[in-house]
Design a protein around this motif. Structure first.
Motif, PDB file in Angstrom:
ATOM      1  N   ILE A   1      39.810  19.363 -35.190  1.00 33.42           N
ATOM      2  CA  ILE A   1      39.027  18.243 -35.725  1.00 33.42           C
ATOM      3  C   ILE A   1      37.967  18.756 -36.692  1.00 33.42           C
ATOM      4  O   ILE A   1      37.775  18.186 -37.773  1.00 33.42           O
ATOM      5  N   TRP A   2      37.284  19.840 -36.328  1.00 33.30           N
ATOM      6  CA  TRP A   2      36.278  20.423 -37.226  1.00 33.30           C
ATOM      7  C   TRP A   2      36.920  20.932 -38.507  1.00 33.30           C
ATOM      8  O   TRP A   2      36.362  20.786 -39.600  1.00 33.30           O
ATOM      9  N   THR A   3      38.100  21.529 -38.398  1.00 36.93           N
ATOM     10  CA  THR A   3      38.800  22.019 -39.579  1.00 36.93           C
ATOM     11  C   THR A   3      39.118  20.877 -40.532  1.00 36.93           C
ATOM     12  O   THR A   3      38.922  20.995 -41.744  1.00 36.93           O
ATOM     13  N   ILE A   4      39.581  19.761 -40.000  1.00 34.20           N
ATOM     14  CA  ILE A   4      39.905  18.601 -40.829  1.00 34.20           C
ATOM     15  C   ILE A   4      38.642  18.021 -41.460  1.00 34.20           C
ATOM     16  O   ILE A   4      38.632  17.692 -42.656  1.00 34.20           O
ATOM     17  N   LEU A   5      37.559  17.916 -40.701  1.00 34.30           N
ATOM     18  CA  LEU A   5      36.313  17.363 -41.245  1.00 34.30           C
ATOM     19  C   LEU A   5      35.718  18.252 -42.331  1.00 34.30           C
ATOM     20  O   LEU A   5      35.280  17.757 -43.380  1.00 34.30           O
ATOM     21  N   ILE A   6      35.701  19.554 -42.098  1.00 30.78           N
ATOM     22  CA  ILE A   6      35.187  20.475 -43.124  1.00 30.78           C
ATOM     23  C   ILE A   6      36.112  20.469 -44.343  1.00 30.78           C
ATOM     24  O   ILE A   6      35.651  20.496 -45.484  1.00 30.78           O
ATOM     25  N   GLY A   7      37.425  20.413 -44.105  1.00 28.33           N
ATOM     26  CA  GLY A   7      38.376  20.315 -45.213  1.00 28.33           C
ATOM     27  C   GLY A   7      38.155  19.071 -46.044  1.00 28.33           C
ATOM     28  O   GLY A   7      38.223  19.106 -47.275  1.00 28.33           O
ATOM     29  N   LEU A   8      37.876  17.953 -45.375  1.00 26.47           N
ATOM     30  CA  LEU A   8      37.590  16.708 -46.087  1.00 26.47           C
ATOM     31  C   LEU A   8      36.328  16.854 -46.922  1.00 26.47           C
ATOM     32  O   LEU A   8      36.301  16.454 -48.092  1.00 26.47           O
ATOM     33  N   LEU A   9      35.301  17.450 -46.368  1.00 22.84           N
ATOM     34  CA  LEU A   9      34.057  17.654 -47.106  1.00 22.84           C
ATOM     35  C   LEU A   9      34.268  18.582 -48.310  1.00 22.84           C
ATOM     36  O   LEU A   9      33.808  18.286 -49.416  1.00 22.84           O
ATOM     37  N   VAL A  10      34.991  19.674 -48.106  1.00 15.47           N
ATOM     38  CA  VAL A  10      35.280  20.599 -49.206  1.00 15.47           C
ATOM     39  C   VAL A  10      36.102  19.895 -50.285  1.00 15.47           C
ATOM     40  O   VAL A  10      35.822  20.024 -51.481  1.00 15.47           O
ATOM     41  N   GLY A  11      37.107  19.131 -49.884  1.00 13.15           N
ATOM     42  CA  GLY A  11      37.928  18.399 -50.847  1.00 13.15           C
ATOM     43  C   GLY A  11      37.131  17.377 -51.634  1.00 13.15           C
ATOM     44  O   GLY A  11      37.323  17.227 -52.842  1.00 13.15           O
ATOM     45  N   LEU A  12      36.225  16.667 -50.959  1.00 12.99           N
ATOM     46  CA  LEU A  12      35.386  15.691 -51.658  1.00 12.99           C
ATOM     47  C   LEU A  12      34.477  16.361 -52.686  1.00 12.99           C
ATOM     48  O   LEU A  12      34.335  15.877 -53.812  1.00 12.99           O
TER      49      LEU A  12
END
Length: 81
Positions: free
Chosen positions: A4-15
């Protein structure tokens, strides 16, 4: 919990990467998260090859954003053809 943390950080990096790269990049939030995660892996791979990171060491946030921007640029070249 780590996934879940990986997906959230990935979303933030992608944004952040999509915000910093000029031009239109139409994709949903899932693809934005995938972009961020892939950017992190890409930055870690390049960092190890260039000697910035040791094997097994993860890329930092800024390197992940740069990796995601590079992936967006590469995707832009591929999509034009």
């Amino acid at each position: 919990m780590g996934v879940i943390w990986t997906i959230l950080i990935g979303l933030l990096v992608g944004l952040v990467a999509r915000f910093l790269k000029p031009g239109s990049d139409p994709m949903g939030w899932i693809m934005t998260a995938v972009l961020g995660i892939a950017g992190s892996f890409f930055a870690q791979f390049l960092g190890v090859k260039l000697g910035f990171y040791q094997a097994g060491q993860s890329a930092g946030f800024i390197a992940s954003v740069i990796g995601a921007i590079l992936l967006l640029v590469i995707w832009g070249f591929i999509a034009k053809k």
